[in-house]
Design a protein around this motif. Structure first.
Motif, PDB file in Angstrom:
ATOM      1  N   SER A  47     -13.063  30.659 -22.232  1.00 50.96           N
ATOM      2  CA  SER A  47     -13.006  30.480 -21.036  1.00 50.96           C
ATOM      3  C   SER A  47     -14.302  29.603 -20.584  1.00 50.96           C
ATOM      4  CB  SER A  47     -13.871  32.095 -20.434  1.00 50.96           C
ATOM      5  OG  SER A  47     -14.712  32.331 -21.049  1.00 50.96           O
ATOM      6  N   ALA A  48     -15.551  29.458 -21.533  1.00 50.30           N
ATOM      7  CA  ALA A  48     -16.491  28.417 -21.011  1.00 50.30           C
ATOM      8  C   ALA A  48     -15.945  26.953 -21.019  1.00 50.30           C
ATOM      9  CB  ALA A  48     -17.415  28.466 -22.175  1.00 50.30           C
ATOM     10  N   GLU A  49     -14.794  26.593 -21.916  1.00 51.61           N
ATOM     11  CA  GLU A  49     -14.264  25.555 -22.051  1.00 51.61           C
ATOM     12  C   GLU A  49     -13.343  25.263 -20.761  1.00 51.61           C
ATOM     13  OE1 GLU A  49     -14.186  21.586 -23.672  1.00 51.61           O
ATOM     14  OE2 GLU A  49     -15.447  23.247 -24.186  1.00 51.61           O
ATOM     15  N   THR A  50     -12.708  26.211 -20.580  1.00 52.74           N
ATOM     16  CA  THR A  50     -11.827  26.063 -19.126  1.00 52.74           C
ATOM     17  C   THR A  50     -12.688  25.812 -17.973  1.00 52.74           C
ATOM     18  OG1 THR A  50     -10.262  27.723 -20.430  1.00 52.74           O
ATOM     19  CG2 THR A  50      -9.785  27.376 -17.867  1.00 52.74           C
ATOM     20  N   ALA A  51     -13.426  26.588 -17.743  1.00 49.22           N
ATOM     21  CA  ALA A  51     -14.399  26.491 -16.625  1.00 49.22           C
ATOM     22  C   ALA A  51     -15.253  25.169 -16.565  1.00 49.22           C
ATOM     23  CB  ALA A  51     -15.594  27.546 -16.499  1.00 49.22           C
ATOM     24  N   LEU A  52     -15.660  24.619 -17.710  1.00 50.90           N
ATOM     25  CA  LEU A  52     -16.071  23.253 -17.789  1.00 50.90           C
ATOM     26  C   LEU A  52     -15.005  22.253 -17.674  1.00 50.90           C
ATOM     27  CD1 LEU A  52     -18.786  21.633 -18.708  1.00 50.90           C
ATOM     28  CD2 LEU A  52     -17.661  21.422 -21.005  1.00 50.90           C
ATOM     29  N   ASN A  53     -13.722  22.183 -18.195  1.00 50.46           N
ATOM     30  CA  ASN A  53     -13.035  21.264 -17.721  1.00 50.46           C
ATOM     31  C   ASN A  53     -12.489  21.392 -16.219  1.00 50.46           C
ATOM     32  OD1 ASN A  53     -12.319  20.456 -20.313  1.00 50.46           O
ATOM     33  ND2 ASN A  53     -10.730  21.953 -20.982  1.00 50.46           N
ATOM     34  N   ARG A  54     -12.400  22.441 -15.884  1.00 46.97           N
ATOM     35  CA  ARG A  54     -12.179  22.510 -14.018  1.00 46.97           C
ATOM     36  C   ARG A  54     -13.274  21.818 -13.286  1.00 46.97           C
ATOM     37  NH1 ARG A  54      -9.785  28.523 -13.910  1.00 46.97           N
ATOM     38  NH2 ARG A  54      -7.811  28.200 -14.543  1.00 46.97           N
ATOM     39  N   ALA A  55     -14.601  22.095 -13.747  1.00 47.07           N
ATOM     40  CA  ALA A  55     -15.602  21.460 -13.162  1.00 47.07           C
ATOM     41  C   ALA A  55     -15.545  20.109 -13.163  1.00 47.07           C
ATOM     42  CB  ALA A  55     -17.020  22.223 -13.858  1.00 47.07           C
ATOM     43  N   THR A  56     -15.382  19.654 -14.337  1.00 46.15           N
ATOM     44  CA  THR A  56     -15.231  18.150 -14.641  1.00 46.15           C
ATOM     45  C   THR A  56     -14.251  17.596 -13.722  1.00 46.15           C
ATOM     46  OG1 THR A  56     -15.967  18.540 -16.899  1.00 46.15           O
ATOM     47  CG2 THR A  56     -15.007  16.451 -16.477  1.00 46.15           C
ATOM     48  N   TRP A  57     -13.089  18.082 -13.854  1.00 49.61           N
ATOM     49  CA  TRP A  57     -11.758  17.421 -12.981  1.00 49.61           C
ATOM     50  C   TRP A  57     -12.399  17.638 -11.520  1.00 49.61           C
ATOM     51  CZ3 TRP A  57      -8.293  14.261 -14.274  1.00 49.61           C
ATOM     52  CH2 TRP A  57      -7.687  14.171 -15.446  1.00 49.61           C
ATOM     53  N   LEU A  58     -12.876  18.695 -11.086  1.00 51.34           N
ATOM     54  CA  LEU A  58     -13.348  18.642  -9.639  1.00 51.34           C
ATOM     55  C   LEU A  58     -14.315  17.387  -9.327  1.00 51.34           C
ATOM     56  CD1 LEU A  58     -13.087  20.184  -6.849  1.00 51.34           C
ATOM     57  CD2 LEU A  58     -15.256  21.443  -7.713  1.00 51.34           C
ATOM     58  N   LEU A  59     -15.351  17.300 -10.067  1.00 46.47           N
ATOM     59  CA  LEU A  59     -16.190  16.297  -9.767  1.00 46.47           C
ATOM     60  C   LEU A  59     -15.595  14.834  -9.840  1.00 46.47           C
ATOM     61  CD1 LEU A  59     -19.667  17.611 -11.463  1.00 46.47           C
ATOM     62  CD2 LEU A  59     -18.958  16.887  -8.940  1.00 46.47           C
ATOM     63  N   THR A  60     -14.540  14.726 -10.980  1.00 46.29           N
ATOM     64  CA  THR A  60     -13.839  13.536 -11.104  1.00 46.29           C
ATOM     65  C   THR A  60     -13.057  13.136  -9.832  1.00 46.29           C
ATOM     66  OG1 THR A  60     -13.897  13.751 -13.607  1.00 46.29           O
ATOM     67  CG2 THR A  60     -12.137  11.973 -12.527  1.00 46.29           C
ATOM     68  N   ILE A  61     -12.447  14.139  -9.301  1.00 48.40           N
ATOM     69  CA  ILE A  61     -11.722  13.799  -8.170  1.00 48.40           C
ATOM     70  C   ILE A  61     -12.364  13.493  -6.924  1.00 48.40           C
ATOM     71  CG2 ILE A  61     -10.140  14.853  -6.472  1.00 48.40           C
ATOM     72  CD1 ILE A  61      -8.685  16.270  -8.914  1.00 48.40           C
ATOM     73  N   LEU A  62     -13.876  14.296  -6.743  1.00 44.74           N
ATOM     74  CA  LEU A  62     -14.641  13.937  -5.641  1.00 44.74           C
ATOM     75  C   LEU A  62     -15.138  12.602  -5.623  1.00 44.74           C
ATOM     76  CD1 LEU A  62     -16.097  15.235  -3.361  1.00 44.74           C
ATOM     77  CD2 LEU A  62     -17.897  15.679  -4.956  1.00 44.74           C
ATOM     78  N   PHE A  63     -15.651  12.181  -6.953  1.00 42.87           N
ATOM     79  CA  PHE A  63     -16.274  11.062  -7.450  1.00 42.87           C
ATOM     80  C   PHE A  63     -15.183   9.636  -6.766  1.00 42.87           C
ATOM     81  CE2 PHE A  63     -16.989   7.209 -10.091  1.00 42.87           C
ATOM     82  CZ  PHE A  63     -18.397   6.970  -9.614  1.00 42.87           C
ATOM     83  N   MET A  64     -14.002   9.926  -7.675  1.00 43.21           N
ATOM     84  CA  MET A  64     -13.047   8.635  -7.252  1.00 43.21           C
ATOM     85  C   MET A  64     -12.604   8.662  -5.887  1.00 43.21           C
ATOM     86  SD  MET A  64     -12.829   7.474 -10.078  1.00 43.21           S
ATOM     87  CE  MET A  64     -11.405   6.354  -9.901  1.00 43.21           C
ATOM     88  N   GLY A  65     -12.596  10.040  -5.148  1.00 41.44           N
ATOM     89  CA  GLY A  65     -12.405   9.901  -3.512  1.00 41.44           C
ATOM     90  C   GLY A  65     -13.170   9.226  -2.775  1.00 41.44           C
ATOM     91  N   ILE A  66     -14.568   9.512  -2.916  1.00 38.80           N
ATOM     92  CA  ILE A  66     -15.655   8.967  -2.294  1.00 38.80           C
ATOM     93  C   ILE A  66     -15.738   7.569  -2.741  1.00 38.80           C
ATOM     94  CG2 ILE A  66     -18.043   9.067  -1.860  1.00 38.80           C
ATOM     95  CD1 ILE A  66     -17.982  11.738  -2.450  1.00 38.80           C
ATOM     96  N   THR A  67     -15.485   7.006  -3.803  1.00 43.20           N
ATOM     97  CA  THR A  67     -15.628   5.796  -4.331  1.00 43.20           C
ATOM     98  C   THR A  67     -14.426   4.829  -3.419  1.00 43.20           C
ATOM     99  OG1 THR A  67     -16.348   6.236  -6.479  1.00 43.20           O
ATOM    100  CG2 THR A  67     -15.182   4.100  -6.206  1.00 43.20           C
ATOM    101  N   VAL A  68     -13.366   5.435  -3.309  1.00 44.70           N
ATOM    102  CA  VAL A  68     -12.363   4.798  -2.494  1.00 44.70           C
ATOM    103  C   VAL A  68     -12.562   4.734  -1.029  1.00 44.70           C
ATOM    104  CG1 VAL A  68      -9.805   4.878  -1.828  1.00 44.70           C
ATOM    105  CG2 VAL A  68     -10.309   5.322  -4.043  1.00 44.70           C
TER     106      VAL A  68
END
Length: 124
Positions: A47-68
């Motif tokens: 569950s720790a790894e799942t939460a870490l993966n979700r947070a990483t994907w969320l920040l990746t999408i946010l970072f890439m969206g704002i970059t565009v």
């Protein structure tokens, strides 16, 4: 504060958060589970790894969206407002042309100058 400035701050925070989250990942899959006390707030390492993966994907999408958004210039202050050709950039001449400032070069060699010795000759 302008919208662009707020987005730049969010972009910077998401970039730093993304770096930290990626560093928490472990190549073996234990990730946050290896931190000991931090992982006890989760029921298991999975569950720790799942939460870490979700947070990483969320920040990746946010970072890439704002970059565009920031790079496309959809909010006003953008690269597209810069001059598109070199001719459009004003150039000020601050130094006089080279021909006027170059000193005169002496082209004659004095007659009393001896020829230099070659490295193979011994001095007498």
């Amino acid at each position: 504060m302008a919208v662009v400035s707020v987005l730049q701050v969010i972009w910077l925070v998401s970039a730093i958060g993304l770096i930290i989250l990626v560093l928490f990942h472990s190549p073996k899959g234990d990730g946050l589970g290896a931190l000991g006390g931090q992982a006890q707030m989760f029921t298991s390492t999975k569950s720790a790894e799942t939460a870490l993966n979700r947070a990483t994907w969320l920040l990746t999408i946010l970072f890439m969206g704002i970059t565009v958004i920031l790079s496309a210039g959809w909010l006003g202050n953008s690269v597209s407002e810069l001059p598109t050709s070199v001719e459009a950039i004003p150039i000020e001449e601050t130094a006089p042309p080279i021909e006027e400032t170059a000193p005169a070069v002496e082209t004659t060699i004095p007659a009393d100058l001896e020829s230099p010795e070659t490295p193979g000759e011994a001095a007498e």
